[in-house]
Design a protein around this motif. Structure first.
Motif, PDB file in Angstrom:
ATOM      1  N   VAL A 201     -29.098   4.135 -25.218  1.00  0.00           N
ATOM      2  CA  VAL A 201     -27.708   4.468 -25.501  1.00  0.00           C
ATOM      3  C   VAL A 201     -26.995   3.309 -26.200  1.00  0.00           C
ATOM      4  O   VAL A 201     -26.188   3.501 -27.103  1.00  0.00           O
ATOM      5  CB  VAL A 201     -26.987   4.844 -24.191  1.00  0.00           C
ATOM      6  N   LEU A 202     -27.343   2.095 -25.792  1.00  0.00           N
ATOM      7  CA  LEU A 202     -26.647   0.927 -26.353  1.00  0.00           C
ATOM      8  C   LEU A 202     -27.136   0.563 -27.752  1.00  0.00           C
ATOM      9  O   LEU A 202     -26.519  -0.264 -28.422  1.00  0.00           O
ATOM     10  CB  LEU A 202     -26.768  -0.266 -25.406  1.00  0.00           C
ATOM     11  N   PHE A 203     -28.255   1.197 -28.177  1.00  0.00           N
ATOM     12  CA  PHE A 203     -28.686   0.972 -29.561  1.00  0.00           C
ATOM     13  C   PHE A 203     -27.640   1.474 -30.555  1.00  0.00           C
ATOM     14  O   PHE A 203     -27.531   0.941 -31.653  1.00  0.00           O
ATOM     15  CB  PHE A 203     -30.021   1.675 -29.838  1.00  0.00           C
ATOM     16  N   LEU A 204     -26.912   2.493 -30.169  1.00  0.00           N
ATOM     17  CA  LEU A 204     -25.936   3.073 -31.094  1.00  0.00           C
ATOM     18  C   LEU A 204     -24.896   2.049 -31.531  1.00  0.00           C
ATOM     19  O   LEU A 204     -24.761   1.779 -32.722  1.00  0.00           O
ATOM     20  CB  LEU A 204     -25.267   4.298 -30.474  1.00  0.00           C
ATOM     21  N   PRO A 205     -24.149   1.448 -30.592  1.00  0.00           N
ATOM     22  CA  PRO A 205     -23.176   0.445 -31.029  1.00  0.00           C
ATOM     23  C   PRO A 205     -23.855  -0.750 -31.702  1.00  0.00           C
ATOM     24  O   PRO A 205     -23.316  -1.289 -32.673  1.00  0.00           O
ATOM     25  CB  PRO A 205     -22.480   0.009 -29.735  1.00  0.00           C
ATOM     26  N   LEU A 206     -25.037  -1.126 -31.227  1.00  0.00           N
ATOM     27  CA  LEU A 206     -25.736  -2.275 -31.815  1.00  0.00           C
ATOM     28  C   LEU A 206     -25.992  -2.047 -33.303  1.00  0.00           C
ATOM     29  O   LEU A 206     -25.614  -2.860 -34.151  1.00  0.00           O
ATOM     30  CB  LEU A 206     -27.063  -2.500 -31.077  1.00  0.00           C
ATOM     31  N   PHE A 207     -26.599  -0.904 -33.630  1.00  0.00           N
ATOM     32  CA  PHE A 207     -26.943  -0.656 -35.028  1.00  0.00           C
ATOM     33  C   PHE A 207     -25.727  -0.260 -35.865  1.00  0.00           C
ATOM     34  O   PHE A 207     -25.767  -0.343 -37.092  1.00  0.00           O
ATOM     35  CB  PHE A 207     -28.023   0.437 -35.125  1.00  0.00           C
ATOM     36  N   SER A 208     -24.657   0.147 -35.205  1.00  0.00           N
ATOM     37  CA  SER A 208     -23.476   0.539 -35.976  1.00  0.00           C
ATOM     38  C   SER A 208     -22.822  -0.677 -36.631  1.00  0.00           C
ATOM     39  O   SER A 208     -22.046  -0.539 -37.561  1.00  0.00           O
ATOM     40  CB  SER A 208     -22.482   1.271 -35.085  1.00  0.00           C
ATOM     41  N   PHE A 209     -23.150  -1.868 -36.150  1.00  0.00           N
ATOM     42  CA  PHE A 209     -22.604  -3.094 -36.759  1.00  0.00           C
ATOM     43  C   PHE A 209     -23.644  -3.780 -37.633  1.00  0.00           C
ATOM     44  O   PHE A 209     -23.423  -4.893 -38.125  1.00  0.00           O
ATOM     45  CB  PHE A 209     -22.123  -4.071 -35.682  1.00  0.00           C
ATOM     46  N   ASN A 210     -24.803  -3.114 -37.823  1.00  0.00           N
ATOM     47  CA  ASN A 210     -25.887  -3.745 -38.571  1.00  0.00           C
ATOM     48  C   ASN A 210     -25.744  -3.481 -40.066  1.00  0.00           C
ATOM     49  O   ASN A 210     -25.544  -2.337 -40.483  1.00  0.00           O
ATOM     50  CB  ASN A 210     -27.226  -3.194 -38.050  1.00  0.00           C
ATOM     51  N   ASP A 211     -25.853  -4.532 -40.863  1.00  0.00           N
ATOM     52  CA  ASP A 211     -25.634  -4.408 -42.298  1.00  0.00           C
ATOM     53  C   ASP A 211     -26.915  -3.991 -43.021  1.00  0.00           C
ATOM     54  O   ASP A 211     -27.416  -4.714 -43.885  1.00  0.00           O
ATOM     55  CB  ASP A 211     -25.126  -5.751 -42.849  1.00  0.00           C
ATOM     56  N   ALA A 212     -27.467  -2.829 -42.659  1.00  0.00           N
ATOM     57  CA  ALA A 212     -28.646  -2.318 -43.356  1.00  0.00           C
ATOM     58  C   ALA A 212     -28.634  -0.810 -43.271  1.00  0.00           C
ATOM     59  O   ALA A 212     -28.070  -0.233 -42.328  1.00  0.00           O
ATOM     60  CB  ALA A 212     -29.926  -2.868 -42.727  1.00  0.00           C
ATOM     61  N   LEU A 213     -29.243  -0.167 -44.257  1.00  0.00           N
ATOM     62  CA  LEU A 213     -29.231   1.286 -44.291  1.00  0.00           C
ATOM     63  C   LEU A 213     -30.184   1.867 -43.253  1.00  0.00           C
ATOM     64  O   LEU A 213     -29.934   2.898 -42.649  1.00  0.00           O
ATOM     65  CB  LEU A 213     -29.625   1.753 -45.699  1.00  0.00           C
ATOM     66  N   HIS A 214     -31.322   1.171 -43.056  1.00  0.00           N
ATOM     67  CA  HIS A 214     -32.322   1.717 -42.146  1.00  0.00           C
ATOM     68  C   HIS A 214     -32.135   1.203 -40.729  1.00  0.00           C
ATOM     69  O   HIS A 214     -31.853   0.033 -40.519  1.00  0.00           O
ATOM     70  CB  HIS A 214     -33.727   1.407 -42.651  1.00  0.00           C
ATOM     71  N   VAL A 215     -32.300   2.122 -39.817  1.00  0.00           N
ATOM     72  CA  VAL A 215     -32.057   1.785 -38.418  1.00  0.00           C
ATOM     73  C   VAL A 215     -33.327   1.199 -37.819  1.00  0.00           C
ATOM     74  O   VAL A 215     -34.049   1.869 -37.099  1.00  0.00           O
ATOM     75  CB  VAL A 215     -31.597   3.033 -37.645  1.00  0.00           C
ATOM     76  N   THR A 216     -33.652  -0.050 -38.179  1.00  0.00           N
ATOM     77  CA  THR A 216     -34.825  -0.710 -37.611  1.00  0.00           C
ATOM     78  C   THR A 216     -34.487  -2.169 -37.315  1.00  0.00           C
ATOM     79  O   THR A 216     -33.542  -2.725 -37.868  1.00  0.00           O
ATOM     80  CB  THR A 216     -36.011  -0.711 -38.601  1.00  0.00           C
ATOM     81  N   PHE A 217     -35.293  -2.757 -36.456  1.00  0.00           N
ATOM     82  CA  PHE A 217     -35.212  -4.203 -36.233  1.00  0.00           C
ATOM     83  C   PHE A 217     -35.998  -4.917 -37.321  1.00  0.00           C
ATOM     84  O   PHE A 217     -36.896  -4.319 -37.906  1.00  0.00           O
ATOM     85  CB  PHE A 217     -35.789  -4.550 -34.855  1.00  0.00           C
ATOM     86  N   PRO A 218     -35.799  -6.138 -37.692  1.00  0.00           N
ATOM     87  CA  PRO A 218     -34.720  -6.995 -37.170  1.00  0.00           C
ATOM     88  C   PRO A 218     -33.361  -6.641 -37.773  1.00  0.00           C
ATOM     89  O   PRO A 218     -33.299  -6.072 -38.854  1.00  0.00           O
ATOM     90  CB  PRO A 218     -35.165  -8.384 -37.619  1.00  0.00           C
ATOM     91  N   LEU A 219     -32.297  -6.988 -37.047  1.00  0.00           N
ATOM     92  CA  LEU A 219     -30.945  -6.739 -37.542  1.00  0.00           C
ATOM     93  C   LEU A 219     -30.671  -7.633 -38.739  1.00  0.00           C
ATOM     94  O   LEU A 219     -31.135  -8.777 -38.793  1.00  0.00           O
ATOM     95  CB  LEU A 219     -29.935  -7.030 -36.431  1.00  0.00           C
ATOM     96  N   LYS A 220     -29.934  -7.088 -39.727  1.00  0.00           N
ATOM     97  CA  LYS A 220     -29.681  -7.873 -40.948  1.00  0.00           C
ATOM     98  C   LYS A 220     -28.445  -8.758 -40.813  1.00  0.00           C
ATOM     99  O   LYS A 220     -28.530  -9.970 -40.882  1.00  0.00           O
ATOM    100  CB  LYS A 220     -29.519  -6.914 -42.136  1.00  0.00           C
TER     101      LYS A 220
ATOM    102  N   LYS B 233     -35.764   8.238 -31.241  1.00  0.00           N
ATOM    103  CA  LYS B 233     -36.457   8.235 -32.518  1.00  0.00           C
ATOM    104  C   LYS B 233     -36.504   6.804 -33.066  1.00  0.00           C
ATOM    105  O   LYS B 233     -37.509   6.366 -33.614  1.00  0.00           O
ATOM    106  CB  LYS B 233     -35.695   9.156 -33.482  1.00  0.00           C
ATOM    107  N   VAL B 234     -35.400   6.102 -32.911  1.00  0.00           N
ATOM    108  CA  VAL B 234     -35.325   4.710 -33.359  1.00  0.00           C
ATOM    109  C   VAL B 234     -36.291   3.837 -32.559  1.00  0.00           C
ATOM    110  O   VAL B 234     -36.943   2.950 -33.101  1.00  0.00           O
ATOM    111  CB  VAL B 234     -33.881   4.180 -33.214  1.00  0.00           C
ATOM    112  N   ILE B 235     -36.403   4.106 -31.267  1.00  0.00           N
ATOM    113  CA  ILE B 235     -37.263   3.270 -30.421  1.00  0.00           C
ATOM    114  C   ILE B 235     -38.738   3.567 -30.664  1.00  0.00           C
ATOM    115  O   ILE B 235     -39.558   2.665 -30.810  1.00  0.00           O
ATOM    116  CB  ILE B 235     -36.929   3.497 -28.927  1.00  0.00           C
ATOM    117  N   LEU B 236     -39.077   4.862 -30.713  1.00  0.00           N
ATOM    118  CA  LEU B 236     -40.489   5.235 -30.755  1.00  0.00           C
ATOM    119  C   LEU B 236     -41.047   5.332 -32.170  1.00  0.00           C
ATOM    120  O   LEU B 236     -42.259   5.464 -32.343  1.00  0.00           O
ATOM    121  CB  LEU B 236     -40.684   6.591 -30.051  1.00  0.00           C
TER     122      LEU B 236
END
Lengths: 272, 310
Positions: free
Chosen positions: A29-48, B147-150
């Motif tokens: 659930v907390l990934f949502l706010p985390l990635f919402s502040f990430n400066d990249a189009l793709h939702v993957t780690f590492p954060l940009k 989906k993001v995790i897996l």
């Protein structure tokens, strides 16, 4: 209760497990706010890098606003109607000994154990057959069906939780039924009513499958989000929206749960 | 004057019997008053359930040919539901995935509910709210988070690779039945925790003390007292997860991939792209009947088991 904690070690083991469990519940659930502040189009780690541009984008998305407004309208009507029906039902089954009470409650609670897709499809067939166009109105009808069991359960707990001698006292003092309800019963169950309104609104606001079948061309927010999930370039602003919904619904649900459970935990009749 | 005074004097003595008579009269019509009050709710729910289901069942006996629906009674749809391997395969897969999901969710949630019921003494309310809070956030976005995790380049794969545990991304994580089970277990956890917690909380603590006094260790008293007494909660949790997840559409569509598609996706396709509403209705009705039968058999068996233990 005299030896509440005599197992020592297992308690600590369980506490560790509980924390792992909460991590399992909260990390996705907390990934949502985390990635919402990430400066990249793709939702993957590492954060940009840190950005708020997805939130800005969200403010200019007209379609999103329309969907949001639709969901709010549907949720508001649904919660009021479902809660009103819930009040009638809850008062009836907690105040009167009704023959066949259990089957009656089961019928009202039935939507809890029917897959939503089946109710959605059945309503779709009905509405199409009788020529009712698919609009937000039909979505609202579907949502009421889903929400009444939740309203009933919330309100039954509340109606059972206070001393009915208060109502009897009012009756002895000559109040009529309608007055008793407004002046005695309603204030006592009010926290439950508020909790039911908030829960029904939240359920309706988040409901997807029923709305997917019954919405026609008018989108609710979940339908809008579902449509966006296919387009990677739209995802970040959906995440920003998701983060906002997350914060708001955390507050709403926390408040309603607190209201309801605090009310129930009180000794009977102390609510005045 | 004296008459009315006498009347006023006698009335308090007579009142109980008079009140009792009124009460008796009311209690006789109590059922009617109850039903009057209940009628709006019952009427709305009954009509919104019965009429649509009736029409759906009716439609399942019709047939679709091109753009037209033939309304002559026919068993064709049910014959194809019973004969076409794809329908059975999807139905069986849905049942297995949901069954797995229900068992897994109950297994991982039980210790959590147990902890809060028996080892948390203050702030129970806070724990309960904490456990159910994620349940109230956007379902779609929670599925998307998995989906993001897996995912192939997802959090789990990149994490495991950077630690050096794996060299290639694990492909089975996403777009598989496994992904569906994990995502559903996360999404429906609240439906396991709450009923189990309630049944654990109801257990009379003096029974556990008695077991301890009689020489049962913590493990023995758990298996002989706590677990059997909490079974109603476990049974309820299993049903509350199994039944709705059989009909879930979102999770299989988003993380299931072709091998993780379930019955609901097929039903949706019949009402969407395939445009065969009668066959879709037959699929929905068949699914309902099978799920209901499984639930009834399950309840019957567990009742017997619980009865034997108790």
């Amino acid at each position: 209760m005299s030896r509440p904690n005599n197992f020592g070690n297992p308690s600590r083991l369980l506490a560790g497990y509980a924390i792992l469990y909460l991590a399992f519940l909260y990390i996705p659930v907390l990934f949502l706010p985390l990635f919402s502040f990430n400066d990249a189009l793709h939702v993957t780690f590492p954060l940009k890098g840190f950005t708020t541009k997805w939130y800005e984008q969200m403010f200019y998305d007209e379609k999103m606003h329309q969907a949001l407004w639709n969901s709010i309208k549907v949720g508001a009507v649904t919660s009021v109607v479902a809660t009103t029906l819930g009040i009638f039902g809850a008062k009836a089954v907690t105040r009167f000994r009704i023959p066949g009470q259990k089957p009656v409650i089961s019928v009202i609670m039935l939507p809890l154990v029917i897959p939503v897709i089946i109710m959605g499809v059945a309503l779709l067939i009905l509405f199409t057959r009788i020529g009712l166009p698919l609009t937000l109105f039909t979505v609202t009808l579907g949502h009421i069906l889903i929400c009444v069991p939740f309203a009933m359960a919330t309100l039954m707990a509340r109606f059972e939780g206070f001393d009915r001698s208060m109502e009897e006292a009012a009756a002895d003092l000559g109040d009529n039924a309608w007055h008793i309800f407004w002046r005695v019963t309603f204030p006592l169950v009010f926290p439950g009513v508020l909790a039911s309104l908030l829960l029904c609104f939240t359920i309706s606001f988040d409901e997807f499958i029923m709305a997917f079948f019954l919405a026609g061309t008018e989108q609710t927010l979940p339908i809008f989000i579902y449509g966006q999930l296919r387009f990677p370039q739209r995802l970040p602003s959906v995440l920003a929206l998701g983060a906002c919904i997350l914060v708001v619904s955390f507050f709403v649900v926390f408040f309603s749960q607190w209201l309801q459970r605090r009310g129930n935990a009180k000794p009977t009749g102390a609510g005045i | 004057m004296s008459d009315s005074a006498a009347l006023a004097g006698t009335q308090p003595d007579q009142r109980p019997s008079f009140g009792e008579r009124i009460r008796r009269f009311y209690s006789r019509s109590e059922a009617m008053r109850g039903y009057t009050l209940l009628s709006p709710t019952l009427l709305v729910m009954a009509t919104m359930l019965c009429i649509p289901f009736g029409i759906m069942v009716l439609m399942s006996f019709w047939t679709q040919s091109g753009f037209d629906i033939s309304t002559t009674f026919s068993l064709d749809n049910y014959v194809s539901v019973a004969e076409k391997p794809i329908f059975q395969a999807l139905l069986i897969r849905s049942l297995i995935i949901s069954g797995f999901c229900a068992v897994a969710t109950v297994l991982i949630s039980y210790p959590m509910a147990y902890y809060v019921a028996f080892h948390v003494h203050r702030r129970k309310l806070l724990w309960i709210i904490l456990m159910t809070l994620p349940f109230w956030t956007s379902y779609l976005l929670r599925v998307f988070a998995w989906k993001v995790i897996l995912g192939f380049n997802g959090v789990l794969n990149t994490g495991l690779m950077s630690v050096g545990l794996i060299e290639q991304p694990l492909e089975f994580l996403i777009y598989s039945p496994t992904a569906v089970v994990i995502t559903l277990a996360h999404a429906w956890a609240a439906f396991a925790i709450l009923p189990i917690y309630v049944s654990l909380e109801k257990i009379d603590r003096s029974l556990l003390e008695a077991a301890a006094d009689l020489g049962d260790g913590p493990v023995r008293s758990f298996f002989r007292v706590t677990l059997p007494l909490s079974l109603p909660g476990v049974i309820a949790a299993m049903l509350l997860i199994f039944i709705p997840t059989v009909g879930d559409y979102v999770t299989p569509a988003l993380v299931g991939g072709p091998d993780g598609l379930m019955m609901a996706n097929l039903i949706q396709a019949m009402f969407g792209k395939m445009n065969n509403w009668p066959l879709g209705s037959a699929l929905a009705v068949s699914m309902m009947i099978i799920v209901t039968l499984i639930a009834l058999v399950y309840v019957w068996i567990t009742r017997k088991l619980v009865g034997r233990i108790a």
